[in-house]
Design an enzyme around this catalytic site. Structure first.
Site, short mmCIF file in Angstrom:
data_model
loop_
_atom_site.label_atom_id
_atom_site.label_comp_id
_atom_site.label_asym_id
_atom_site.label_seq_id
_atom_site.Cartn_x
_atom_site.Cartn_y
_atom_site.Cartn_z
N ARG A 66 0.83 -1.21 0.00
CA ARG A 66 0.00 0.00 0.00
C ARG A 66 0.87 1.26 0.00
NH1 ARG A 66 -3.36 2.57 4.35
NH2 ARG A 66 -5.13 3.54 3.32
N HIS A 70 0.47 4.33 -2.65
CA HIS A 70 0.20 5.70 -2.21
C HIS A 70 1.36 6.64 -2.52
CE1 HIS A 70 -3.46 5.15 0.62
NE2 HIS A 70 -3.46 4.23 -0.33
N GLY A 76 4.22 10.72 -8.67
CA GLY A 76 5.05 9.64 -9.18
C GLY A 76 5.78 8.91 -8.06
N ASN A 98 -4.01 8.67 4.18
CA ASN A 98 -2.85 8.14 4.90
C ASN A 98 -2.95 8.24 6.42
OD1 ASN A 98 -1.64 7.58 2.45
ND2 ASN A 98 -0.52 9.51 2.37
N HIS A 197 -5.76 -6.48 -2.68
CA HIS A 197 -6.64 -6.58 -1.51
C HIS A 197 -6.88 -8.03 -1.10
CE1 HIS A 197 -8.58 -2.29 -1.80
NE2 HIS A 197 -7.30 -2.27 -1.54
N THR A 198 -6.17 -8.94 -1.73
CA THR A 198 -6.22 -10.34 -1.29
C THR A 198 -5.47 -10.52 0.03
OG1 THR A 198 -5.79 -12.63 -1.95
CG2 THR A 198 -4.15 -11.01 -2.59
#
Length: 332
Positions: A66, A70, A76, A98, A197-198
């Protein structure tokens, strides 16, 4: 003599092969062999530290993945997400996506410290995040890929970019797709990368509106399996418990596999941003079905899309810097 010259020219071309076959983006070059000479143990060091952390706390794998997402979606893949606030910087850590949720900063510090001992001022924080994301995927059973390297670190952060550019868990399908397209990513990348998201968790506050009819139409949200919704309500009440954590994949929450997509087929996606992949677009619905049926296909596309996402607007060559500490810019 001409034969000797031909051989020398061949060797010269071979020596520069990484540059010829690198990924070019925004005028910069990234390639997997970037540290082969300047810090040959770089990837080995990152993997070692990440492996220990994930063995201690499996959740850290999802947190590092994650962190990479983010970072890349704001200005970038430049390590800007790691910067603390200072006299001249307002940290991205304070943004809505965040705040109270993004994590893994101490682990990145640990990796950076180990790399600074091995080869000072050589490996960027942005590259550390990219390698750690790949290693996290592999350590939880997912695919591997060669990480293009050579990113440099940003000297600035963007709080507004973090607030506006990262897709929210309650966003509509079209808003999410638009935000992906702004980064040069398409609908295939969107669905494949959502498969991250697994693994990992989400907070009650990120999906509560789906459990308590907060859409205001007087009807339950039937896009959530009702027995699953009842189970979720036990620890996600109408008020309070905002930070309570729930597995994004209730079947195999610590294994990187295609159960995320299988869950969507039976209305057991946790977030609205998960559910819309199977209800709001014919193309994304087809992709969800394909990945649910074929784990190998999902793995192959996920790896490809991660390389693509990891190459968003990198700072290379003379742009940016190699931070000594990932939390602050170098003093000049």
């Amino acid at each position: 003599m001409s034969l000797s010259m031909s051989f020398i020219m061949f060797l010269s071309l071979f020596a520069f092969a990484p540059l010829c076959f690198s990924h070019k983006n925004n005028g910069g070059y990234l390639y997997p062999q970037f540290y082969d000479h300047s810090c040959p143990k770089a990837q080995e060091i990152v993997k070692s530290v990440v492996a220990k952390a994930v063995a201690k706390e499996t959740r850290m794998a999802a947190s590092l993945l994650r962190l990479h997402f983010h970072d890349c979606f704001v200005k970038g893949c430049d390590g800007s997400i790691l910067l603390d606030s200072s006299a001249t910087i307002i940290s991205e850590k304070r943004s809505n996506p965040n705040k109270n949720s993004i994590r893994g900063f101490k682990l990145i510090d640990e990796i950076k410290s180990a790399l600074e001992k091995e080869c000072p001022g050589t490996v960027s924080c942005a590259d550390i995040i990219a390698i750690a994301a790949r290693d996290s995927t592999v350590l939880t059973g997912g695919p591997s890929w060669e990480v293009p390297l050579g990113r440099r670190d940003s000297r600035s952060a963007s709080l507004s970019g973090s607030n506006n550019d990262i897709p929210a868990p309650n966003s509509t399908f079209q808003i999410i797709l638009t935000k992906f397209k702004l980064q040069g990513l398409n609908i295939v990348d969107l669905v494949a990368l959502s498969g991250s998201h697994t693994i990992g968790n989400s907070r009650c506050t990120s999906f509560r509106q789906r459990l308590y009819n907060q859409s205001g139409n007087g009807q339950p949200d039937y896009s959530v399996d009702q027995s699953y919704a009842t189970q979720l309500r036990t620890r996600c009440p109408r008020s309070g418990g905002d930070q309570n954590l729930f597995f994004l994949d209730s079947v195999s929450p610590t294994m990187f596999d295609n159960f995320y997509f299988k869950n969507l087929l039976v209305n057991k996606g946790l977030l609205n941003s998960d559910e819309v992949l199977f209800t709001k677009s014919k193309k994304s619905m087809e992709l969800v079905n394909e990945y649910a049926q074929n784990n190998e296909l999902f793995f192959k596309q996920f790896a490809k899309s991660m390389v693509k996402m990891g190459s968003i607007s990198p700072l290379t060559r003379s742009r940016g810097e190699i931070r000594k500490s990932c939390r602050r810019v170098n003093s000049h």
